[in-house]
Design a protein around this motif. Structure first.
Motif, short mmCIF file in Angstrom:
data_model
loop_
_atom_site.label_atom_id
_atom_site.label_comp_id
_atom_site.label_asym_id
_atom_site.label_seq_id
_atom_site.Cartn_x
_atom_site.Cartn_y
_atom_site.Cartn_z
N VAL A 11 0.88 -1.16 0.00
CA VAL A 11 0.00 0.00 0.00
C VAL A 11 0.92 1.21 0.00
CG1 VAL A 11 -1.75 1.30 1.26
CG2 VAL A 11 -1.85 -1.21 1.21
N LEU A 12 0.79 2.02 -1.03
CA LEU A 12 1.63 3.21 -1.19
C LEU A 12 0.84 4.44 -0.78
CD1 LEU A 12 2.95 2.46 -4.79
CD2 LEU A 12 3.94 1.72 -2.61
N LEU A 26 4.44 7.61 -11.03
CA LEU A 26 4.25 6.49 -10.11
C LEU A 26 3.85 5.22 -10.86
CD1 LEU A 26 4.23 5.40 -7.24
CD2 LEU A 26 1.89 6.30 -7.00
N ALA A 27 2.97 5.36 -11.83
CA ALA A 27 2.55 4.21 -12.63
C ALA A 27 3.72 3.62 -13.40
CB ALA A 27 1.42 4.61 -13.58
N ALA A 28 4.60 4.47 -13.90
CA ALA A 28 5.77 3.99 -14.63
C ALA A 28 6.70 3.19 -13.71
CB ALA A 28 6.53 5.16 -15.25
N ALA A 29 6.89 3.67 -12.48
CA ALA A 29 7.74 2.94 -11.52
C ALA A 29 7.16 1.57 -11.22
CB ALA A 29 7.91 3.75 -10.24
N VAL A 30 5.86 1.50 -11.06
CA VAL A 30 5.21 0.20 -10.79
C VAL A 30 5.41 -0.72 -11.99
CG1 VAL A 30 2.98 -0.95 -10.42
CG2 VAL A 30 3.52 1.18 -9.19
N ASP A 31 5.13 -0.21 -13.19
CA ASP A 31 5.23 -1.02 -14.40
C ASP A 31 6.67 -1.46 -14.68
OD1 ASP A 31 3.99 -2.14 -16.80
OD2 ASP A 31 5.18 -0.62 -17.87
N HIS A 33 8.87 -2.29 -12.75
CA HIS A 33 9.27 -3.36 -11.84
C HIS A 33 8.33 -4.55 -11.92
CE1 HIS A 33 11.56 0.06 -10.34
NE2 HIS A 33 12.44 -0.86 -10.00
N GLY A 34 7.56 -4.63 -13.00
CA GLY A 34 6.67 -5.77 -13.24
C GLY A 34 5.45 -5.79 -12.35
N GLY A 35 5.10 -4.64 -11.80
CA GLY A 35 3.99 -4.58 -10.86
C GLY A 35 2.64 -4.37 -11.51
N ASN A 36 1.62 -4.59 -10.71
CA ASN A 36 0.24 -4.43 -11.12
C ASN A 36 -0.42 -3.41 -10.20
OD1 ASN A 36 -2.25 -4.91 -12.42
ND2 ASN A 36 -2.80 -6.47 -10.92
N GLN A 54 -2.76 0.54 -4.00
CA GLN A 54 -2.34 -0.83 -3.73
C GLN A 54 -1.70 -1.37 -5.00
OE1 GLN A 54 -5.39 -3.70 -2.81
NE2 GLN A 54 -3.94 -5.40 -2.95
N VAL A 55 -0.48 -1.91 -4.87
CA VAL A 55 0.20 -2.52 -6.00
C VAL A 55 0.68 -3.91 -5.59
CG1 VAL A 55 0.94 -0.31 -6.98
CG2 VAL A 55 2.46 -1.51 -5.43
N ASP A 56 0.71 -4.82 -6.55
CA ASP A 56 1.29 -6.15 -6.36
C ASP A 56 2.49 -6.26 -7.28
OD1 ASP A 56 -0.73 -6.79 -4.58
OD2 ASP A 56 -1.88 -7.98 -6.02
N LEU A 57 3.59 -6.75 -6.73
CA LEU A 57 4.83 -6.92 -7.50
C LEU A 57 5.35 -8.33 -7.33
CD1 LEU A 57 5.28 -3.72 -6.12
CD2 LEU A 57 6.80 -3.90 -8.05
N PRO A 58 6.05 -8.84 -8.35
CA PRO A 58 6.70 -10.13 -8.17
C PRO A 58 7.65 -10.03 -6.97
CG PRO A 58 6.83 -9.43 -10.46
CD PRO A 58 6.29 -8.27 -9.68
#
Length: 181
Positions: A11-12, A26-31, A33-36, A54-58
């Motif tokens: 949770v960011l 922020l969306a670019a940083a998530v993407d 790193h393979g995040g959703n 809320q983001v999920d990352l490998p």
């Protein structure tokens, strides 16, 4: 056959002076790193952009993602803090969902009174949005709030209604509690 990759949920909380490109950065940083991007609530308050995401990352990319967040403050002025969440969280017990709407003359302590009544009945707040606005014909400021609340299966909706009606009478506000639309 698909392989399940363990995910780490975060949770960011993000805040910065409002300007174009904050959400995109922020969306670019998530993407990157393979995040959703799973869920979010974003708002502009008093000239500040504020968001909860809320983001999920490998799992294997999570530490690199966390290490990249401070750069957002330097690059675009967005301070981001991350707290580990629970991916795919399920409710512990069944709950009854209700929508609450409040409207009345603005005064201090209203949110405290209502949330205390909710807590007394075991209700949790899933979402809350509040704002003030001018009353018609120079009648001062109005306070308005909408919330989604959940009652545990063991609680009685009528008990919550009675607790809120008592508070509404004391605060002299209109308060509605219904099934969500």
């Amino acid at each position: 056959m698909t392989t399940h990759v363990p995910a780490t949920s975060f949770v960011l909380t993000a805040i910065g002076d409002d300007r174009p490109g904050l959400v995109a950065a922020l969306a670019a940083a998530v993407d990157e790193h393979g995040g959703n991007w799973v869920d979010s609530q974003l708002a502009l308050l008093a000239g500040k952009f504020a968001g909860i995401v809320q983001v999920d990352l490998p799992a294997e990319r999570a530490q690199d993602f966390l290490a990249a967040l401070p750069a957002l403050a330097e690059e675009v002025g967005l301070e981001v803090e991350a707290t580990t969440g629970r991916a795919g969280e399920a409710a512990e017990e069944p709950r009854h969902v209700l929508a609450l709407h409040l409207l009345g003359q603005d005064r201090t302590g209203m949110v405290r009174e209502i949330t205390t009544a909710l807590r007394s009945q075991g209700a949790t707040i899933d979402g809350l949005r509040s704002w003030t606005r001018e009353a018609p014909e120079g009648g001062g400021m109005l306070f308005e709030a909408e919330a989604e609340v959940r009652l545990p299966a063991s609680a009685q909706e009528q008990d919550l209604r009675e607790a809120l009606e008592t508070i509404a009478g004391e605060l002299m506000v209109d308060l509605e509690l219904d099934a969500p639309a």
